[in-house]
Write a protein that holds these residues in place. Sequence first.
Motif, PDB file in Angstrom:
ATOM      1  N   LEU A   1       0.364   5.641   2.296  1.00 25.05           N
ATOM      2  CA  LEU A   1       0.727   6.441   1.127  1.00 25.05           C
ATOM      3  C   LEU A   1      -0.498   6.931   0.367  1.00 25.05           C
ATOM      4  O   LEU A   1      -0.564   8.095  -0.042  1.00 25.05           O
ATOM      5  N   ARG A   2      -1.475   6.034   0.174  1.00 22.62           N
ATOM      6  CA  ARG A   2      -2.566   6.304  -0.769  1.00 22.62           C
ATOM      7  C   ARG A   2      -3.882   6.703  -0.121  1.00 22.62           C
ATOM      8  O   ARG A   2      -4.713   7.324  -0.770  1.00 22.62           O
ATOM      9  N   GLN A   3      -4.095   6.322   1.123  1.00 28.19           N
ATOM     10  CA  GLN A   3      -5.400   6.576   1.742  1.00 28.19           C
ATOM     11  C   GLN A   3      -5.319   7.673   2.796  1.00 28.19           C
ATOM     12  O   GLN A   3      -5.954   7.605   3.844  1.00 28.19           O
TER      13      GLN A   3
ATOM     14  N   ASN B   1       6.779   2.533  -5.956  1.00 35.42           N
ATOM     15  CA  ASN B   1       5.370   2.918  -6.113  1.00 35.42           C
ATOM     16  C   ASN B   1       5.152   4.412  -6.300  1.00 35.42           C
ATOM     17  O   ASN B   1       4.147   4.803  -6.882  1.00 35.42           O
ATOM     18  N   ILE B   2       6.051   5.244  -5.788  1.00 35.39           N
ATOM     19  CA  ILE B   2       5.876   6.697  -5.902  1.00 35.39           C
ATOM     20  C   ILE B   2       7.150   7.332  -6.436  1.00 35.39           C
ATOM     21  O   ILE B   2       8.251   6.841  -6.183  1.00 35.39           O
TER      22      ILE B   2
ATOM     23  N   LYS C   1       3.122   6.117  -9.258  1.00 34.07           N
ATOM     24  CA  LYS C   1       1.992   7.027  -9.312  1.00 34.07           C
ATOM     25  C   LYS C   1       2.185   8.085  -8.229  1.00 34.07           C
ATOM     26  O   LYS C   1       2.348   7.753  -7.054  1.00 34.07           O
TER      27      LYS C   1
ATOM     28  N   GLU D   1       1.072   0.873   1.975  1.00 32.28           N
ATOM     29  CA  GLU D   1       0.254   1.331   0.847  1.00 32.28           C
ATOM     30  C   GLU D   1      -0.875   2.241   1.324  1.00 32.28           C
ATOM     31  O   GLU D   1      -1.178   3.266   0.708  1.00 32.28           O
ATOM     32  N   LYS D   2      -1.511   1.872   2.438  1.00 37.96           N
ATOM     33  CA  LYS D   2      -2.603   2.698   2.970  1.00 37.96           C
ATOM     34  C   LYS D   2      -2.078   4.047   3.454  1.00 37.96           C
ATOM     35  O   LYS D   2      -2.726   5.080   3.266  1.00 37.96           O
TER      36      LYS D   2
ATOM     37  N   ILE E   1       1.662  10.846  -5.329  1.00 41.22           N
ATOM     38  CA  ILE E   1       0.683  11.007  -4.254  1.00 41.22           C
ATOM     39  C   ILE E   1      -0.093  12.292  -4.524  1.00 41.22           C
ATOM     40  O   ILE E   1       0.505  13.354  -4.738  1.00 41.22           O
ATOM     41  N   GLU E   2      -1.397  12.186  -4.534  1.00 38.86           N
ATOM     42  CA  GLU E   2      -2.229  13.331  -4.889  1.00 38.86           C
ATOM     43  C   GLU E   2      -1.957  14.523  -3.966  1.00 38.86           C
ATOM     44  O   GLU E   2      -1.976  14.396  -2.738  1.00 38.86           O
TER      45      GLU E   2
END
Length: 325
Positions: free
Chosen positions: A175-177, A204-205, A67, A172-173, A69-70
């Motif tokens: 990367l995503r948060q 994951n990315i 997914k 994970e945090k 990264i935004e």
Amino acid sequence: MGAPAWRWALRAARLPVGGGRAPTAPRRHPGCGPAAPFADSASSSSRDEALRDKRVRILSRGLPKQKPIEGVKQVVVLASGKGGVGKSTTAVNIALALAANDSTKEVGLLDADIYGPSIPKMMNLKGNPELTTKNLMRPLKNYGIACMSMGFLIEETAPVVWRGLMVMSAVEKLLRQVDWGQLDYLVIDMPPGTGDVQLSVSQNIPIAGAVIISTPQDVALLDARKGAEMFRKVHVPVLGLVQNMSVFQCPKCKHETHIFGADGVRDLAKKLGLDILGDIPLHVNIRETCDSGQPVVISQPQSDAAKAYVKIAMEIVRRLPVPPT
């Protein structure tokens, strides 16, 4: 345990845990003699093929879906199999060089080394990230580069004594948060080795490309090769290799010495069919400027060392795929 039983145990060990019934020991039918292997070869081959297909299906279901990264267009990871080869120093200066080469590009830097974060010191950043209304961390920024590191979340001298699952959760945090905003490039400084963090990030990315950093020393090259092969196995394109600490020039007499050997990384690149993105000299200014939080690309842009990083950044961009629009 005889040889047939060992073979069965090894075959059973390859099956996924928790899927279907546990394997039972093979039965030996009465009257089966030396001709039995020929009679059973077709059915055994069929069973093996069915087991392989089942394993592939289960593994494909278990792998995390990549997914993006935004807000991040392209991710570039800098990695090395061996620690102490100057990977973090290179990552910092490459991120700065990417921004210096094109002032219209937004660049971020993620320190994925949970146990030994060094980006805060090299980028002269301290403090805790602020939180947005969506409970996302805002990266700290210096020299125009948005940075995130475990070093912002713990005391500078506090060790991270965590097991693998906690480390994976922290990655994970990171990367995503994190509210990265809009980035053209996110440079990820990976930890040494080919372990959980590397696999987690790779699976994951979507990663546009990996760059392998190594010194010409034989011991470092052994692990650099493992790093390159790991990225190939997880289908991450390897953009090329960087030969760090390639040569030392005496500041007084200008005599050049290959302290870690000459052209070791070039020879490895030929064996792997990869490109050499550039050479970085062993120079005291590179170390001093990073230790002081003023990397050489920013503090001494006209130096040979800074020009080497700028050239490597250009080579990286040249090899990246066209970013999504």
